[in-house]
Design a protein around this motif. Structure first.
Motif, PDB file in Angstrom:
ATOM      1  N   ILE A  16     -18.862   0.952-123.132  1.00  0.00           N
ATOM      2  CA  ILE A  16     -19.716   0.612-124.276  1.00  0.00           C
ATOM      3  C   ILE A  16     -20.377  -0.753-124.068  1.00  0.00           C
ATOM      4  O   ILE A  16     -21.586  -0.914-124.265  1.00  0.00           O
ATOM      5  N   GLY A  19     -23.087  -0.558-121.431  1.00  0.00           N
ATOM      6  CA  GLY A  19     -24.304   0.087-121.937  1.00  0.00           C
ATOM      7  C   GLY A  19     -25.118  -0.841-122.813  1.00  0.00           C
ATOM      8  O   GLY A  19     -26.342  -0.956-122.659  1.00  0.00           O
ATOM      9  N   LYS A  20     -24.452  -1.520-123.719  1.00  0.00           N
ATOM     10  CA  LYS A  20     -25.164  -2.384-124.658  1.00  0.00           C
ATOM     11  C   LYS A  20     -25.758  -3.609-123.956  1.00  0.00           C
ATOM     12  O   LYS A  20     -26.879  -4.008-124.232  1.00  0.00           O
ATOM     13  N   ALA A  23     -28.670  -2.588-121.808  1.00  0.00           N
ATOM     14  CA  ALA A  23     -29.845  -2.328-122.651  1.00  0.00           C
ATOM     15  C   ALA A  23     -30.500  -3.639-123.072  1.00  0.00           C
ATOM     16  O   ALA A  23     -31.706  -3.688-123.334  1.00  0.00           O
TER      17      ALA A  23
END
Lengths: 137, 131
Positions: A16, A19-20, A23
């Protein structure tokens, strides 16, 4: 590109964060225990560290102490987190910029930690005067 | 122990958008995260069963701690709460209570697993539908 070192043995959590942070335009490196985290610190020269407190081999508090014992990492932003969220543990976590992990708001906390890390990367970059670790650009 | 009904405990964020947002990516990233959550939690539960059979409360507690964190982060709140309870029981070395709580967790996780697997399947079917 700025780098965040994530030290956590939970693959779901690291997935998680990766991914964040990706991004948000940040490069991530992952260490799955405290010992590996300390080894990777010198190798990847992170701009910030996300550090779980409950880790195998070397626990998060000891990792933090060993980071702060190094003069070149005195100002390195470190965000600690733990879903134990013990006040005592958090109070022991000296030298940190922020912490997160209240279990009932875990999914919001993940967002917050990512934002804190991005901000601290910027601040840390500004604080460096040439004597600190090399950055990834 | 007050055990919520299966319907309550199996409550999950069954919209792919939530998982997509959590994963910080697209539908594929969301499916990957869902799969990782289910696989990792299954493995940790298997570890807890094995540890409990060996009377190793410490190992049960460590695995429960990990599952509480990932379940809470992934919005599987009731399951996270049950894992936290299990972790506390393990810390207190209350083996008799662990033998009650762990089967409840397994039952609940089976429901969660079924719902999330169904969601993954529905998402894949949507890709395969002809335009």
């Amino acid at each position: 590109m700025k780098t965040v070192l994530i030290i956590d043995d939970n693959p779901v959590i690291t997935n998680i964060y990766r991914g964040k942070l990706s991004a948000g335009g940040l490069h991530t490196e992952i260490a799955s225990n405290g010992e590996e985290g300390l080894e990777m610190l010198d190798r990847c020269k992170p701009d910030a560290v996300l550090l779980d407190l409950m880790l195998p081999k070397v626990n998060g508090m000891d990792v933090l102490k060993r980071i702060r014992a190094r003069v070149e990492y005195k100002t390195l932003p470190v965000v600690v987190f733990s879903n134990s969220y013990s006040t005592d543990i958090m109070q022991q976590a000296w030298g940190v910029r922020g912490h997160g992990g209240a279990p009932q708001v875990e999914h919001h906390a993940a967002e917050r930690r990512a934002r804190v890390s991005a901000r601290d990367c910027q601040q840390h970059r500004g604080e460096r005067t040439g004597g600190g670790p090399a950055r990834r650009d | 122990m007050d055990a919520p009904s299966n319907a309550d405990t199996a409550a999950v964020r069954a919209d792919l958008g939530f998982w997509r947002d959590l994963a910080g990516g697209d539908d594929e990233a969301a499916r990957d995260l869902l799969t990782l959550y289910l696989e990792d939690t299954s493995a940790q539960i298997a570890l807890m069963v094995s540890a409990l059979a060996g009377g190793n409360a410490d190992q049960v507690g460590r695995a429960a701690h990990a599952c509480a964190g990932s379940s809470g982060t992934c919005g599987v709140d009731r399951l996270a709460e049950m894992f936290r309870r299990l972790e506390q029981q393990a810390r207190d070395n209350r083996l008799d209570e662990l033998t009650v709580t762990l089967p409840l967790i397994i039952e609940t996780f089976n429901h969660v697993h079924a719902r999330l697997t169904k969601m993954i399947g529905a998402s894949l079917e949507a890709i395969q539908e002809p335009l």
